[in-house]
Design an enzyme around this catalytic site. Structure first.
Site: not given
Ligand code: GDP
Length: 138
Positions: A50, A116, A113, A10, A127
């Protein structure tokens, strides 16, 4: 059985110069890099990628962030690639990520973070197709 998954280094990790170190972790864990490129995507392209998160409160922040700088999309292969990459990445929130995981080492926050990784076979297929053409996946 050998399986393919999709990953992105990222913008936060690319900006901080962590792309090489993250790739080293991925290779050390036994993944073959099938394909990789450096691209910058628009907000609209991030929204398409997304789309499953469109209703989430952080959708705007997420797509803004993912279009804020260059990223390294890649296709990775190994036995059990999807689950093993998720394990290597660590929890979404780096504060909850286990020691030794990529997010524990390189991520700053739940949004920024570092990496992905696809969460299922169907999402991996979507994807991979979003970023790579068939001829790039030999
Ligand atoms: P992953 O599968 O661990 O990547 O997590 P998710 O599928 O739940 O969310 C996708 C991405 O959205 C995450 O990797 C973060 O970059 C972002 N994201 C998730 N939760 C939050 C949040 O509470 N705040 C923000 N700003 N970004 C978030």
């Amino acid at each position: 059985m050998s399986q393919r998954t999709f990953s992105i280094i990222k913008p936060d990790a690319v900006k901080k110069g962590h792309a090489g170190a993250i790739l080293a972790e991925i290779e050390k864990a036994g993944f073959k890099i099938v394909s990789i490129k450096k691209v910058s995507i628009s907000k609209a392209q991030a929204e398409g990628f997304y789309h499953v998160h469109a209703a989430r409160p952080f959708f705007g922040e997420l797509t803004e962030f993912m279009s804020s700088g260059p990223i390294f999309p890649m296709v990775l292969e190994k036995d059990n690639a999807i689950a093993d990459l998720r394990k290597l990445m660590g929890a979404t929130n780096p504060a909850q990520a286990e020691e030794g995981t990529i997010r524990k080492k390189f991520a700053a926050s739940i949004g920024e973070n570092a990496i992905h990784g696809s969460d299922a076979e169907e999402t991996a297929a979507f994807e991979i197709g979003y970023f790579f053409a068939g001829y790039e996946l030999k």
